[in-house]
Design a protein around this motif. Structure first.
Motif, PDB file in Angstrom:
ATOM      1  N   SER A 249      -3.636   1.902   7.687  1.00  0.00           N
ATOM      2  CA  SER A 249      -4.393   2.001   6.453  1.00  0.00           C
ATOM      3  C   SER A 249      -4.564   3.450   5.997  1.00  0.00           C
ATOM      4  O   SER A 249      -4.214   3.813   4.879  1.00  0.00           O
TER       5      SER A 249
ATOM      6  N   THR B  83      -1.842   5.342   4.185  1.00  0.00           N
ATOM      7  CA  THR B  83      -1.304   4.682   2.986  1.00  0.00           C
ATOM      8  C   THR B  83      -0.749   5.642   1.925  1.00  0.00           C
ATOM      9  O   THR B  83       0.388   5.473   1.482  1.00  0.00           O
TER      10      THR B  83
ATOM     11  N   SER C 247      -8.466  -5.500  14.126  1.00  0.00           N
ATOM     12  CA  SER C 247      -7.984  -6.040  12.868  1.00  0.00           C
ATOM     13  C   SER C 247      -8.690  -7.372  12.636  1.00  0.00           C
ATOM     14  O   SER C 247      -9.888  -7.479  12.867  1.00  0.00           O
TER      15      SER C 247
ATOM     16  N   PHE D  67      -4.258  -6.164   6.001  1.00  0.00           N
ATOM     17  CA  PHE D  67      -3.978  -5.374   4.802  1.00  0.00           C
ATOM     18  C   PHE D  67      -4.138  -6.204   3.523  1.00  0.00           C
ATOM     19  O   PHE D  67      -4.398  -5.662   2.463  1.00  0.00           O
TER      20      PHE D  67
ATOM     21  N   LEU E 140      -7.325  -5.522   1.861  1.00  0.00           N
ATOM     22  CA  LEU E 140      -7.611  -4.141   1.446  1.00  0.00           C
ATOM     23  C   LEU E 140      -7.075  -3.860   0.038  1.00  0.00           C
ATOM     24  O   LEU E 140      -6.257  -4.623  -0.484  1.00  0.00           O
TER      25      LEU E 140
ATOM     26  N   GLN F 134      -4.919  -1.901  -0.941  1.00  0.00           N
ATOM     27  CA  GLN F 134      -3.466  -1.761  -0.991  1.00  0.00           C
ATOM     28  C   GLN F 134      -2.796  -3.012  -1.556  1.00  0.00           C
ATOM     29  O   GLN F 134      -1.705  -2.953  -2.121  1.00  0.00           O
TER      30      GLN F 134
ATOM     31  N   PHE G 141       3.116  -2.705   4.305  1.00  0.00           N
ATOM     32  CA  PHE G 141       1.902  -3.217   4.947  1.00  0.00           C
ATOM     33  C   PHE G 141       2.054  -4.646   5.457  1.00  0.00           C
ATOM     34  O   PHE G 141       1.546  -4.989   6.513  1.00  0.00           O
TER      35      PHE G 141
END
Lengths: 578, 578
Positions: A33, A36, B401, B485, B488, B490, B501
């Protein structure tokens, strides 16, 4: 684009663009993350080739392999925390093997350091003494002065990674959230660098040269030793120098002197076998040793050198290194190897002396036995057969432990260019698969010779091969454990031996092959090996050839062959037949 | 026994014997040559349990797991070179997770350092700032003074690894060849230690106590937060303290407060769900925060605390730590957690206030929805089902995670003791399999909940389970890539998302299971999961249950459930029904 995003984008894009302008155009990214913005900007850069590799340990060795193959700095990028610690083994290998590597780690910003924030560890100087430079970068800003700083840091790091001795450089990037850069605008300058490093090479002053030449004139029985890691650009000059002075060259397989287009008249390659013979060491006494590169793999050669006394021993290297594990070197000559050879190819030539001829005769006998001697099927014979079948232009990567030693024994001078590689910086058995795969991106047919322990250690490395369809032929010598220990004193007293050193794993690599979608074949006996190799060449992707061998037989066979060489040569020496 | 062997043997045996006497009686050994004498002497010691683990990265996490399970220092031993660098991720995790670890690395003797000797790297301070103590030991000698030094170092290292905050200690041992100690004589003292460390605990002076009590009296609406890593011995005292003052406890699953024999009257466990609701955060304003342990996993809780202003926030810890990622703590109280609670369980009690009851009501609503709400089959539901099926006395290890977050959501207060674990020092996804396996040696039924990426990262860890017949149930949530991910930012801008990701690996773990001789089952739909779990319990060894899930659906389902909780509670708050 808000102010934060603007700072983040322009700062990191300036750094990346300048890296690319300085030749860092391949990057191995491990997903995360915090990293990124760097990952996105690298991917967005038109001049960059990216690889995704989820296991950071393998990723770093993969980057190291690309850098080794292409002789240029390669970047590796990961997120914060233990991800970055997984790079450590490859960073250390890069340091000792002199491979340029640009290590990029993302970090939390200062206010989140050392306060128990998640996935935040102290990343300052994370790789300690094992990088050439470690920089904790400033937080992103976009003033002209700071963009210049980002560019200067990139150019400086790339240059430093390449200057002798080459090695790894670490940039730690603190980055604040949100982590998304803007990819909309013109960010890159088409890889025109603003700054660059021109690394000069060291030469000899005329006074130094005259001194060395007078020694060369006095000590006619010189011996050149070429070890791993010498500058490939120096090979032809070393050959000319050796020919001019009539000096034999003991060439480690990793010196790349045993194969290629250059003359091999002076190259002696079977010394590992004949230097086991006491009589040889007594009769042939060199008066001068000149070494390029690191110490060769061969233990008999090491012992031979260790046994010499009062012999000048020059170690020539372009960087300020002190590579002298046996403490016998007398002169450390910090000079570019090529310039050294060109400068000293002068003075009276020595071509007709019997010195070189004697070494060549004994080398011919040893090689002839190793090449044609009757051997039962074992690891050594398999390695010999593998080398014979290697196509011209191929690369072979040898794992540490037994494979590199077998290659030393059975890789004879050949015309077609076959390059030989290994991780000889720290001689680890870790990361071998990944390094070979990284090298396979250099577009030569790639062969990996590896034992079961080292193969197991870096199985994860195969994922990148599956993902990118990389082509590799892997010969796994499966002796069910740590084969090399059977050659060491630990084996003679059997207490706890099998438990601690034999370490049988009882693994069947066919399932591992299935897991990675590899082509697999099993070799149980001699007759199957050649076909398995040919068959692998017909396929693309990962090809695994598992060769089942036996540790005890292997030791016995190796010793038998060496004894045979000893008897032959010792006999001839006694009869003055050399 | 020659003089060299005598020195080698007596020196290393003294060190090992004293380590054992100080409670270090398990060692994880990775095979190598230089470490031979230490490996042989550990194996020879009657009081030591040894494990062989060929991949040093996994080996170190395995040792970490044993230490976590048994709350005692565990030794890990490897040879020189990059082998030792492979320990780095686990060493860092041990530092931040406060796990006692004795890291033993073999090294070349001084004359072979920094001179290009094979497999020799600079091992001084190899782990930088990430160990509590790093010692480059003297070369083996056998004078009484030096044997005392070896023993003192061992006792001191073991003691230091345990003193608050616990953590890793590094011993680097230079050793000369030959590497074989003598195992013939009486070497060990039956684990009677000569020296030991008695680590005192910090308490409060009466003045400090009075100060704190007056704040407690003034700020009746207090909130206790129990995070990962609090001292298990303090749990009952924390409960008594909370009951006395009528304070709710927000208990992270890793605090071990949600399960066990202690009273759970004050334990609130569904805060991650209901603190997503703005209305809740507006209505419930604490006047005092008291935290034990590290910051909990829950992001909504973090944001809730971040939003408070002018609220005293005490962080209580036995060591001198500064665990305050949101910079909201006002008082760092370095005091043993148990002593703190016992000392402050005084003054006017607050049992009947509505403060606790309000939190309990809202918690009941949230838990009820999470527990019984209608959900389509997805990762969350699978985790809920897994937790419900866990037998009493089991341990569950959650990967970082998504798994630890799902456990935070779905692990509700329960009577039967189920302990929850994770690597929350540095929150890495590396070494998870090995840590769980290390913990499995603690003889409780072990369940590992892990995503496909983390499982892949440490597949090598399974070899030790195969070798020693360790028993573990592994539930792999295979969403084909980096599931977290998708939660997130992103993910919202799709550029390069899947490439960088999502990182789909397209791996079929059934072949990995075959490679390690594991029992394997595949779960494609809800109806298969419960049976797969029951079936696994019928088998011994490694059991892998691969659950195929979908990243996009998973995000949608999680969000839907949270929205449902929000609507219910927001509605009740508006109607004053709480």
């Amino acid at each position: 684009m808000d102010e934060h995003q603007q700072r983040l984008t322009s700062y990191l894009a300036a750094f990346i663009d300048e890296l690319v302008g300085n030749g860092v155009d391949e990057v191995v990214i491990s997903p995360g993350s915090r990293s990124t913005p760097l990952a996105l900007l690298f991917t967005h850069h038109p001049g960059v080739k990216t690889y995704i590799n989820v296991d950071e340990r393998s990723a770093a060795f993969f980057g190291l392999g690309i850098a080794k193959a292409k002789k240029k700095p390669v970047a590796i990028l990961c997120t914060s925390g233990t991800a970055a610690a997984n790079y450590y083994p490859a960073v250390i290998e890069a340091r000792y093997a002199k491979v340029p590597l640009i290590v990029l780690t993302a970090d939390r910003p200062h206010e989140l350091r050392e306060v128990g924030a998640p996935q935040a560890i102290n990343q300052l100087d994370l790789y300690g003494r094992h990088v050439k430079w470690s920089v904790d970068m400033a937080l992103p800003e976009s003033s002209p002065g700071i963009l210049q700083y980002a560019k200067a840091s990139a150019a400086r790091g790339a240059g430093l990674s390449l200057s002798a001795p080459a090695g790894p450089v670490h940039f730690n990037f603190p980055i604040r959230e949100p982590l998304i850069p803007s990819l909309d605008e013109e960010l890159f300058s088409n890889t025109r660098s603003e700054k660059r490093v021109v690394g000069g090479v060291r030469g000899l002053s005329s006074e130094m040269r005259d001194n060395l030449i007078s020694v060369l004139r006095e000590k006619q029985k010189g011996l050149i030793i070429c070890g791993p890691g010498l500058d490939p650009a120096a090979i032809n000059s070393i050959m000319d120098f050796a020919e001019h002075h009539g000096l034999p060259i003991f060439a480690d397989p990793l010196s790349q002197l045993r194969s290629g287009d250059h003359s091999k008249v002076n190259v002696i390659e079977a010394y590992d076998a004949f230097l086991k013979i006491e009589e040889v060491k007594k009769v042939f006494r060199p008066e001068l040793i000149i070494r390029f590169g690191a110490m060769p793999v061969s233990k008999p050669l090491t012992l031979f050198l260790k046994g010499l006394s009062d012999v000048p021993y020059w170690v020539v290297s372009g960087g300020e290194e002190w590579q002298d594990p046996i403490a016998k070197a007398t002169d450390f000559i910090y000079c570019d190897e090529k310039l050294f050879c060109m400068d000293l190819k002068t003075g009276s030539a020595n071509k007709e002396s019997g010195w070189l001829q004697q070494w060549k005769s004994i080398n011919d006998i040893a090689r002839n036995i190793l090449q044609t001697g009757d051997q039962p099927w074992n690891e050594g014979k398999a390695v010999k057969q593998l080398i014979e079948q290697l196509p011209d232009g191929a690369s072979i990567f040898a794992s540490n432990s037994m494979p590199i030693r077998d290659i030393d024994t059975f890789f004879f001078n050949r015309e077609g260019g076959v390059s030989v590689h290994a991780n000889r910086g720290a001689n680890g058995i870790d990361g071998v698969v990944s390094t070979a795969l990284g090298m396979s991106t250099g577009n030569t047919p790639m062969y990996l010779l590896i034992g079961d322990l080292a193969f197991f250690h870096d199985l994860n490395g195969l994922l990148v091969a599956k993902k990118y369809g990389l082509d590799i032929n892997i010969v796994v010598m499966n002796n069910n454990g740590g084969g090399i220990f059977s050659f060491l004193p630990q084996a003679s007293d059997g207490t706890y031996f099998e438990e601690l050193f034999g370490t049988p794993m009882d693994l069947d690599f066919s399932s591992a092959a299935a897991f990675y979608g590899a082509h697999y074949s099993l070799v149980r006996e001699e007759s199957e090996f050649s076909d398995a190799l040919k068959n692998a060449e017909q396929h693309e992707g990962i090809k695994i050839i598992e060769v089942l061998t036996n540790r005890e037989e292997n030791v016995a066979n190796h010793r038998k062959l060496w004894n045979f060489v000893s008897q032959e040569i010792a006999g001839k020496l006694k009869g003055n037949a050399l």
